[in-house]
Design an enzyme around this catalytic site. Structure first.
Site, PDB file in Angstrom:
ATOM      1  N   CYS A 127       8.994  -0.730   3.926  1.00  0.00           N
ATOM      2  CA  CYS A 127       9.797  -1.765   2.911  1.00  0.00           C
ATOM      3  C   CYS A 127       9.500  -3.231   3.665  1.00  0.00           C
ATOM      4  CB  CYS A 127      11.092  -1.508   2.864  1.00  0.00           C
ATOM      5  SG  CYS A 127      12.037  -2.636   1.934  1.00  0.00           S
ATOM      6  N   ASN A 152      -1.524   6.047  -2.284  1.00  0.00           N
ATOM      7  CA  ASN A 152      -0.538   5.235  -3.063  1.00  0.00           C
ATOM      8  C   ASN A 152      -1.108   3.895  -3.149  1.00  0.00           C
ATOM      9  OD1 ASN A 152       2.459   3.367  -2.492  1.00  0.00           O
ATOM     10  ND2 ASN A 152       1.866   4.223  -4.407  1.00  0.00           N
ATOM     11  N   ARG A 202       4.183   1.042  -9.770  1.00  0.00           N
ATOM     12  CA  ARG A 202       4.332   0.096 -11.419  1.00  0.00           C
ATOM     13  C   ARG A 202       3.662   0.212 -12.277  1.00  0.00           C
ATOM     14  NH1 ARG A 202       1.952  -4.437  -7.566  1.00  0.00           N
ATOM     15  NH2 ARG A 202       0.939  -2.704  -6.699  1.00  0.00           N
TER      16      ARG A 202
HETATM   17  C1  LIG Z   1      10.209  -3.402  -7.191  1.00  0.00           C
HETATM   18  C2  LIG Z   1       9.584  -2.418  -6.195  1.00  0.00           C
HETATM   19  C3  LIG Z   1      10.829  -1.832  -5.374  1.00  0.00           C
HETATM   20  C4  LIG Z   1      10.171  -0.919  -4.549  1.00  0.00           C
HETATM   21  N1  LIG Z   1      11.057  -0.014  -3.762  1.00  0.00           N
HETATM   22  C5  LIG Z   1      10.590   0.937  -2.940  1.00  0.00           C
HETATM   23  C6  LIG Z   1      11.725   1.549  -2.348  1.00  0.00           C
HETATM   24  O1  LIG Z   1      12.835   1.726  -2.505  1.00  0.00           O
HETATM   25  N2  LIG Z   1      10.761   2.645  -1.266  1.00  0.00           N
HETATM   26  C7  LIG Z   1       9.582   2.434  -1.127  1.00  0.00           C
HETATM   27  O2  LIG Z   1       9.396   3.473  -0.401  1.00  0.00           O
HETATM   28  N3  LIG Z   1       8.562   1.912  -1.664  1.00  0.00           N
HETATM   29  C8  LIG Z   1       9.148   1.026  -2.423  1.00  0.00           C
HETATM   30  N4  LIG Z   1       8.250   0.097  -3.454  1.00  0.00           N
HETATM   31  C9  LIG Z   1       6.782   0.425  -2.929  1.00  0.00           C
HETATM   32  C10 LIG Z   1       6.417   1.437  -4.010  1.00  0.00           C
HETATM   33  O3  LIG Z   1       7.011   2.648  -3.944  1.00  0.00           O
HETATM   34  C11 LIG Z   1       4.777   1.623  -4.144  1.00  0.00           C
HETATM   35  O4  LIG Z   1       4.485   1.717  -2.735  1.00  0.00           O
HETATM   36  C12 LIG Z   1       3.968   0.167  -4.217  1.00  0.00           C
HETATM   37  O5  LIG Z   1       4.550  -0.427  -5.445  1.00  0.00           O
HETATM   38  C13 LIG Z   1       2.528   0.474  -4.218  1.00  0.00           C
HETATM   39  O6  LIG Z   1       2.260   1.310  -5.344  1.00  0.00           O
HETATM   40  P1  LIG Z   1       1.951   0.976  -7.104  1.00  0.00           P
HETATM   41  O7  LIG Z   1       0.876   0.107  -6.855  1.00  0.00           O
HETATM   42  O8  LIG Z   1       1.588   2.254  -7.401  1.00  0.00           O
HETATM   43  O9  LIG Z   1       3.167   0.285  -7.506  1.00  0.00           O
HETATM   44  C14 LIG Z   1       8.672  -0.617  -4.138  1.00  0.00           C
HETATM   45  C15 LIG Z   1       7.720  -1.378  -4.915  1.00  0.00           C
HETATM   46  C16 LIG Z   1       8.411  -2.403  -5.864  1.00  0.00           C
HETATM   47  C17 LIG Z   1       7.448  -3.287  -6.547  1.00  0.00           C
END
Ligand SMILES: Cc1cc2nc3c(=O)[nH]c(=O)nc-3n(C[C@H](O)[C@H](O)[C@H](O)COP(=O)(O)O)c2cc1C
Length: 310
Positions: free
Chosen positions: A102, A203, A228
């Site tokens: 985070c 990821n 996303r």
């Molecule tokens: C709005 C938002 C909230 C997120 N909340 C968390 C979370 O609670 N725990 C976590 O491990 N990652 C969190 N992430 C990260 C995502 O799990 C992920 O690692 C990141 O968005 C990259 O993956 P993507 O490109 O598929 O979105 C969050 C990302 C976003 C954009």
């Protein structure tokens, strides 16, 4: 290949997990993070983040479609993290996931999330305490970024997590400082994968079938996590598994209505209006129609008004 639905605080709640897993293609969901400070979290609070715990059986808890759900914990105190992990496993979570990624300033200032990546021993202590506190067959997973400011500890961090007893590792292929800025450095996931033996889930920036193919090839990982992208394209997991074409807009639109049907927070609550607007912000990156809809509901404040418009 496994496709995991990412944890997304403030966006990806149990209602969304139900909708997306009902469409199909997802093998596992991870909840929004539950913040652990210095106390045992109440059952009621755990149920708020993960209502699926109510239906838990010997095999753990699942969405209505039967997809396993794993609770994610975020915190820095090994003992307290371990006590809460034991509790959430007792409540029926399908394993426990630890958030080491985070980027939030507030979370990091309290020594939680990505700031822990500055010291591999921190990670070791937390994972090890959790591993010791849960039954042997419990899956303990961790989610990391490539580092805090730079990637110099990426491999050491992954090795610390493995040697502490974690069963799998998800890697969001960016440092904390890189935020969400493209590109995701998938080749770094391959380096990490090469240095440990537990399964690694890749990821970051997987929005299309083509992205998934490239990521799997570059990271050398079978398993991927999408966040996303799953909100932009509701059937992304099926598209990635090549079992369905991209969902047309009219089908995506019916999901918005379905989301209103699952509404359990009452019409006066801002919960639904806020969340549906958030979702539309992602959907409009895939569907131009979603942008037009977003403009229409932008100023609506109640679930009822939005439902009528839909
Ligand atoms: C709005 C938002 C909230 C997120 N909340 C968390 C979370 O609670 N725990 C976590 O491990 N990652 C969190 N992430 C990260 C995502 O799990 C992920 O690692 C990141 O968005 C990259 O993956 P993507 O490109 O598929 O979105 C969050 C990302 C976003 C954009």
């Amino acid at each position: 290949m496994r496709v995991v639905l990412a944890p997304m605080e403030g966006v990806l709640d149990h209602l969304m997990r139900d909708i997306l897993t009902q469409i199909g293609g997802y093998d596992l969901c991870v909840t929004e993070f539950v913040r652990v400070v210095d106390q045992l979290i109440s059952e009621r609070a755990f149920l708020r983040y993960c209502p699926e715990l109510k239906n838990a059986n010997a095999y753990g808890c699942t969405t209505q479609a039967g997809t396993p759900v794993r609770v994610q914990l975020l915190g820095q105190n090994p003992t307290c993290m371990a006590d809460n992990a034991a509790k959430v496993i007792e409540l029926g979570s399908h394993g426990v996931d630890i958030n080491f990624g985070c980027p939030s300033k507030m979370v990091n200032n309290n020594r939680g999330g990505a700031v822990l990546l500055k010291d591999p021993d921190n990670l070791y202590q937390i994972v090890n305490a959790i591993k010791k506190s849960v039954p042997d067959d419990t899956i303990v997973s961790a989610k990391i970024r490539l580092g805090y400011e730079d990637k110099s500890l990426a491999i050491e961090n992954a090795q610390a997590i493995e040697s502490a007893g974690a069963n799998e590792l998800t890697v969001h292929a960016r440092t904390k400082t890189e935020g969400y800025r493209p590109p995701a450095h998938w080749h770094w996931i391959a380096k990490i994968k090469q240095s440990i033996d537990i399964p690694v889930i890749a990821n970051g920036d997987i929005f299309t079938l083509d992205d998934a193919l490239k990521c799997r090839e570059t990271s050398n990982c079978n398993d991927i996590m999408v966040g996303r992208g799953a909100l932009m394209l509701p059937n992304l997991a099926q598209v990635i598994k090549e079992i369905a074409p991209v969902m047309p807009w009219d089908e995506a639109q019916t999901l918005l209505l379905k989301y209103t049907e699952c509404e359990t927070y009452g019409d006066k609550s801002k919960y639904y209006p806020n969340r549906i607007k958030q979702w539309l912000k992602y959907l409009k990156l895939q569907y131009t129609e979603a942008d037009q809809l977003f403009q229409k509901i932008r100023t609506l404040k109640t679930a009822e008004a939005i439902r009528e418009l839909l």
